[in-house]
Design a protein around this motif. Structure first.
Motif, PDB file in Angstrom:
ATOM      1  N   ALA A   1      66.426  90.726  47.050  1.00  0.00           N
ATOM      2  CA  ALA A   1      66.234  89.270  46.975  1.00  0.00           C
ATOM      3  C   ALA A   1      67.548  88.537  47.209  1.00  0.00           C
ATOM      4  CB  ALA A   1      65.650  88.893  45.616  1.00  0.00           C
ATOM      5  N   HIS A   2      68.619  89.031  46.612  1.00  0.00           N
ATOM      6  CA  HIS A   2      69.939  88.415  46.743  1.00  0.00           C
ATOM      7  C   HIS A   2      70.364  88.356  48.215  1.00  0.00           C
ATOM      8  CE1 HIS A   2      74.032  87.406  45.340  1.00  0.00           C
ATOM      9  NE2 HIS A   2      74.448  88.199  46.315  1.00  0.00           N
ATOM     10  N   MET A   3      70.131  89.447  48.953  1.00  0.00           N
ATOM     11  CA  MET A   3      70.518  89.512  50.360  1.00  0.00           C
ATOM     12  C   MET A   3      69.704  88.541  51.226  1.00  0.00           C
ATOM     13  SD  MET A   3      73.081  91.557  50.596  1.00  0.00           S
ATOM     14  CE  MET A   3      73.578  90.844  49.028  1.00  0.00           C
ATOM     15  N   LEU A   4      68.507  88.161  50.754  1.00  0.00           N
ATOM     16  CA  LEU A   4      67.653  87.237  51.498  1.00  0.00           C
ATOM     17  C   LEU A   4      67.766  85.808  50.980  1.00  0.00           C
ATOM     18  CD1 LEU A   4      64.463  89.478  51.853  1.00  0.00           C
ATOM     19  CD2 LEU A   4      66.024  88.803  53.678  1.00  0.00           C
TER      20      LEU A   4
ATOM     21  N   PHE B   1      61.165  84.772  41.704  1.00  0.00           N
ATOM     22  CA  PHE B   1      62.318  84.447  42.551  1.00  0.00           C
ATOM     23  C   PHE B   1      62.083  83.124  43.276  1.00  0.00           C
ATOM     24  CE2 PHE B   1      62.617  89.114  42.443  1.00  0.00           C
ATOM     25  CZ  PHE B   1      63.951  89.282  42.116  1.00  0.00           C
ATOM     26  N   LEU B   2      63.146  82.400  43.477  1.00  0.00           N
ATOM     27  CA  LEU B   2      63.118  81.204  44.313  1.00  0.00           C
ATOM     28  C   LEU B   2      63.741  81.559  45.657  1.00  0.00           C
ATOM     29  CD1 LEU B   2      62.434  78.072  43.876  1.00  0.00           C
ATOM     30  CD2 LEU B   2      64.908  77.790  43.871  1.00  0.00           C
ATOM     31  N   PHE B   3      63.022  81.274  46.757  1.00  0.00           N
ATOM     32  CA  PHE B   3      63.510  81.565  48.108  1.00  0.00           C
ATOM     33  C   PHE B   3      63.629  80.277  48.918  1.00  0.00           C
ATOM     34  CE2 PHE B   3      61.916  85.758  46.972  1.00  0.00           C
ATOM     35  CZ  PHE B   3      62.894  86.589  47.502  1.00  0.00           C
ATOM     36  N   PRO B   4      64.501  80.282  49.947  1.00  0.00           N
ATOM     37  CA  PRO B   4      64.666  79.074  50.774  1.00  0.00           C
ATOM     38  C   PRO B   4      63.389  78.668  51.504  1.00  0.00           C
ATOM     39  CG  PRO B   4      66.473  80.615  51.149  1.00  0.00           C
ATOM     40  CD  PRO B   4      65.450  81.332  50.330  1.00  0.00           C
ATOM     41  N   ASN B   5      62.520  79.649  51.811  1.00  0.00           N
ATOM     42  CA  ASN B   5      61.293  79.339  52.555  1.00  0.00           C
ATOM     43  C   ASN B   5      60.291  80.481  52.388  1.00  0.00           C
ATOM     44  OD1 ASN B   5      62.096  81.390  54.570  1.00  0.00           O
ATOM     45  ND2 ASN B   5      63.612  79.843  55.172  1.00  0.00           N
TER      46      ASN B   5
ATOM     47  N   GLU C   1      59.014  82.349  54.693  1.00  0.00           N
ATOM     48  CA  GLU C   1      59.331  83.500  55.535  1.00  0.00           C
ATOM     49  C   GLU C   1      60.240  84.480  54.802  1.00  0.00           C
ATOM     50  OE1 GLU C   1      59.457  80.320  56.568  1.00  0.00           O
ATOM     51  OE2 GLU C   1      57.607  80.441  57.766  1.00  0.00           O
ATOM     52  N   SER C   2      61.246  83.955  54.101  1.00  0.00           N
ATOM     53  CA  SER C   2      62.146  84.820  53.332  1.00  0.00           C
ATOM     54  C   SER C   2      61.385  85.538  52.229  1.00  0.00           C
ATOM     55  CB  SER C   2      63.282  83.991  52.716  1.00  0.00           C
ATOM     56  OG  SER C   2      64.079  83.404  53.711  1.00  0.00           O
ATOM     57  N   ALA C   3      60.504  84.807  51.556  1.00  0.00           N
ATOM     58  CA  ALA C   3      59.714  85.407  50.476  1.00  0.00           C
ATOM     59  C   ALA C   3      58.816  86.517  51.006  1.00  0.00           C
ATOM     60  CB  ALA C   3      58.889  84.329  49.780  1.00  0.00           C
ATOM     61  N   LYS C   4      58.181  86.294  52.155  1.00  0.00           N
ATOM     62  CA  LYS C   4      57.282  87.298  52.718  1.00  0.00           C
ATOM     63  C   LYS C   4      58.061  88.511  53.244  1.00  0.00           C
ATOM     64  CE  LYS C   4      53.649  83.956  53.784  1.00  0.00           C
ATOM     65  NZ  LYS C   4      52.961  83.166  54.833  1.00  0.00           N
ATOM     66  N   SER C   5      59.235  88.286  53.798  1.00  0.00           N
ATOM     67  CA  SER C   5      60.083  89.407  54.222  1.00  0.00           C
ATOM     68  C   SER C   5      60.471  90.258  53.022  1.00  0.00           C
ATOM     69  CB  SER C   5      61.342  88.892  54.917  1.00  0.00           C
ATOM     70  OG  SER C   5      61.025  88.251  56.130  1.00  0.00           O
ATOM     71  N   PHE C   6      60.796  89.580  51.937  1.00  0.00           N
ATOM     72  CA  PHE C   6      61.130  90.276  50.692  1.00  0.00           C
ATOM     73  C   PHE C   6      59.954  91.124  50.212  1.00  0.00           C
ATOM     74  CE2 PHE C   6      60.616  90.036  46.053  1.00  0.00           C
ATOM     75  CZ  PHE C   6      61.714  90.782  45.647  1.00  0.00           C
ATOM     76  N   LEU C   7      58.753  90.553  50.207  1.00  0.00           N
ATOM     77  CA  LEU C   7      57.560  91.292  49.772  1.00  0.00           C
ATOM     78  C   LEU C   7      57.330  92.530  50.633  1.00  0.00           C
ATOM     79  CD1 LEU C   7      54.929  88.518  48.919  1.00  0.00           C
ATOM     80  CD2 LEU C   7      55.950  90.158  47.338  1.00  0.00           C
TER      81      LEU C   7
END
Length: 229
Positions: free
Chosen positions: A103-106, A124-128, A130-136
């Motif tokens: 998560a930190h890297m994204l 987690f809070l993500f910028p968007n 897309e970042s959240a889905k990449s993380f998943l």
């Protein structure tokens, strides 16, 4: 200008982590704060561990000592006699298989990390999105996401409302630096001021500024989303 972020919460069976071997233990491991040392590939968890029996504690300590992802128990301090027992504990872990490291890297900010009976509960809070889905997609390769919620979080409203209460939640340094960062547009998308510019302005290192802001945001968001998932 986009001021909304994506808040991801989910339950996780992390098949390659120490939590996988604790499904039969009666405990709650509540991470109060964490630190990712990306340069030395370590993560630290500062947590409150509550166990309901001697057998549970003995087994958990055995898991910590044997599992390859746990590099050491840095500190361990019981807060009461008898059971249920509350313990302040700090674990040093390997970042190569760390959910929070991914998560930190994204660009993710950790809001919640609670482990109980072999299940990890994350926020987690993500910028968007897309970042959240990449993380998943990445964490699904190391375990099973049992359920998740992905919602929009308006940072302007969150920060404006939370900063009114922030002096109760944050240390003086966290409050001061986060308030300055917010007023100068650090949380805007795109950012109106960069981390190195903030560091020069405040006479502190980038690492110090980043740690204060991440710690402050984690506390604020944990307070805001305390009832989520």
């Amino acid at each position: 200008m986009r001021n909304s972020f994506s808040y991801l919460s989910f339950d996780y069976v992390h098949s390659t982590d120490w939590t996988m071997g604790t499904a039969d233990d009666n405990y709650v491991f509540h991470v109060l704060n964490s630190y990712v040392d990306a340069l030395r590939d370590y993560v630290f968890e500062f947590a409150l561990l509550k166990v309901w029996g001697r057998r549970d504690l003995k087994h958990l300590l055995g898991v910590f000592s044997r599992h390859r992802n746990v590099k050491g128990v840095v500190s361990l301090r019981p807060l009461n006699d008898g059971y249920p027992k509350s313990i302040q504990i700090t674990l040093k872990g390997d970042s190569s298989d760390s959910t929070r490291y991914i998560a930190h890297m994204l660009g993710g900010i950790e809001v919640k990390a609670i482990y109980e009976n072999g299940i990890e509960h994350w926020g987690f809070l993500f910028p968007n999105d897309e970042s959240a889905k990449s993380f998943l997609n990445m964490v699904n390769k190391k375990g099973i996401v049992k359920r998740y919620n992905l919602n929009e979080a308006d940072m302007d409203n969150i920060m404006a409302n939370a900063l009114r209460k922030a002096e109760l939640l944050l240390t003086p340094s966290e409050y001061k630096i986060t308030k300055i960062a917010y007023s100068k547009g650090y949380f805007e998308v795109p950012r109106l001021i960069k981390l190195d510019e903030l560091a020069r302005e405040l006479g502190l290192s980038k690492a110090t500024i980043d740690e204060y802001i991440r710690s402050a945001i984690r506390k604020i968001l944990e307070h805001v989303f305390t009832d989520e998932a």
